[in-house]
Design an enzyme around this catalytic site. Structure first.
Site, PDB file in Angstrom:
ATOM      1  N   ASP A  26       0.828  -1.203   0.000  1.00  0.00           N
ATOM      2  CA  ASP A  26       0.000   0.000   0.000  1.00  0.00           C
ATOM      3  C   ASP A  26       0.863   1.253   0.000  1.00  0.00           C
ATOM      4  O   ASP A  26       1.935   1.275   0.620  1.00  0.00           O
ATOM      5  CB  ASP A  26      -0.908  -0.016   1.234  1.00  0.00           C
ATOM      6  CG  ASP A  26      -2.032   1.002   1.154  1.00  0.00           C
ATOM      7  OD1 ASP A  26      -2.301   1.511   0.043  1.00  0.00           O
ATOM      8  OD2 ASP A  26      -2.631   1.292   2.199  1.00  0.00           O
ATOM      9  N   HIS A  43       3.203   3.457  -8.832  1.00  0.00           N
ATOM     10  CA  HIS A  43       3.116   2.020  -9.106  1.00  0.00           C
ATOM     11  C   HIS A  43       4.361   1.538  -9.861  1.00  0.00           C
ATOM     12  O   HIS A  43       4.852   0.426  -9.615  1.00  0.00           O
ATOM     13  CB  HIS A  43       1.860   1.714  -9.922  1.00  0.00           C
ATOM     14  CG  HIS A  43       0.581   2.019  -9.182  1.00  0.00           C
ATOM     15  ND1 HIS A  43       0.253   1.405  -7.994  1.00  0.00           N
ATOM     16  CD2 HIS A  43      -0.442   2.868  -9.464  1.00  0.00           C
ATOM     17  CE1 HIS A  43      -0.915   1.859  -7.588  1.00  0.00           C
ATOM     18  NE2 HIS A  43      -1.353   2.748  -8.452  1.00  0.00           N
ATOM     19  N   LEU A 137      11.498 -20.616  -4.173  1.00  0.00           N
ATOM     20  CA  LEU A 137      10.433 -19.751  -3.662  1.00  0.00           C
ATOM     21  C   LEU A 137       9.195 -19.832  -4.543  1.00  0.00           C
ATOM     22  O   LEU A 137       9.297 -19.807  -5.774  1.00  0.00           O
ATOM     23  CB  LEU A 137      10.921 -18.301  -3.618  1.00  0.00           C
ATOM     24  CG  LEU A 137       9.874 -17.250  -3.225  1.00  0.00           C
ATOM     25  CD1 LEU A 137       9.593 -17.303  -1.731  1.00  0.00           C
ATOM     26  CD2 LEU A 137      10.334 -15.850  -3.649  1.00  0.00           C
TER      27      LEU A 137
END
Length: 248
Positions: A26, A43, A137
């Site tokens: 956020d 962004h 991962l």
């Protein structure tokens, strides 16, 4: 995209690390607005923080990292910002997936991708196929995802099983539903990190974070770095996880 971390830095981390970390990323828009830029600029810069977080997770041998990229409620944002996010998503997949594959990362997109454009859906399928057999991962990107949607789509699948006579209603329990929830093959989420100063989970992984520890920071996502990540891990190490039990 993936960089190593030296031993001195690694020694600063607690011995008890989470296996599965989820992050609500956020603050991109506010970061850009504070600098007099369009929100999409935030962004774009936030992608660099994604790289840092993935690198950190790989270096410290996390089993899974789940990032909240685009919620099912984010369609309510201005159309220009949404369009920019979709283009950024396509570009990120094109530019990053080969490097993820090189470092044995398995990429999974969780959420209702059917609302995305054909081009983006094709990129998603290609990226997941390329990295499918990697066993390092697992990087989950939650896109057009909502925790309520996740549970509802699981219930619908169970209802179909009942309708076909495969299951009876009294066979429906937590374990049965869990089989149809996103990321059911992974370890449960141990730690949720939210940047940007808000103290809520915003419909994120409602089922999967039932017993996760929560860490909130005022740092906006483009400024998220290894130092903040380590702070979250140190806070996690100080928690006594009881999973509904009592203090020992």
């Amino acid at each position: 995209m993936i960089s190593s971390i030296n031993q001195q830095e690694a020694n600063k981390l607690p011995s008890s690390l989470p296996r599965h970390v989820a992050i609500i990323m956020d603050g991109n828009g506010r970061w850009a607005t504070n600098r007099g830029k369009l929100r999409i600029f935030g962004h774009q810069v936030g992608v660099k923080s994604v790289r840092r977080a993935v690198s950190f997770a790989v270096s410290h041998h996390f089993a899974a990292l789940t990032l909240y990229a685009f919620s099912s409620e984010n369609w309510k944002r201005p159309s220009q910002e949404v369009s920019g996010l979709m283009e950024l998503f396509v570009h990120a997949l094109d530019s990053e997936v080969k490097n993820l594959h090189k470092h044995n990362v398995r990429l999974c997109i969780i959420g209702d991708i059917g609302r995305f454009g054909v081009r983006l859906q094709e990129r998603i399928r290609h990226s997941e196929k390329l990295t499918r057999n990697n066993d390092g991962l697992t990087l989950n990107i939650a896109a057009n995802y909502g925790g309520r949607w996740d549970i509802i789509q699981g219930v619908r699948k169970l209802a179909t099983q009942v309708q076909k006579g495969i299951l009876s209603p009294d066979q429906i329990n937590e374990d049965a539903l869990y089989q149809y929830i996103c990321m059911n093959e992974l370890d449960p989420v141990d730690l949720v990190i939210r940047t940007g100063g808000e103290h809520r989970i915003s419909n994120f992984l409602l089922w999967q974070i039932a017993y996760a520890e929560l860490f909130f920071t005022d740092v906006l996502w483009p400024d998220f770095n290894d130092t903040v990540f380590k702070s979250a891990l140190n806070a996690f190490a100080q928690r006594e996880r009881r999973f509904g039990g009592i203090y020992t």
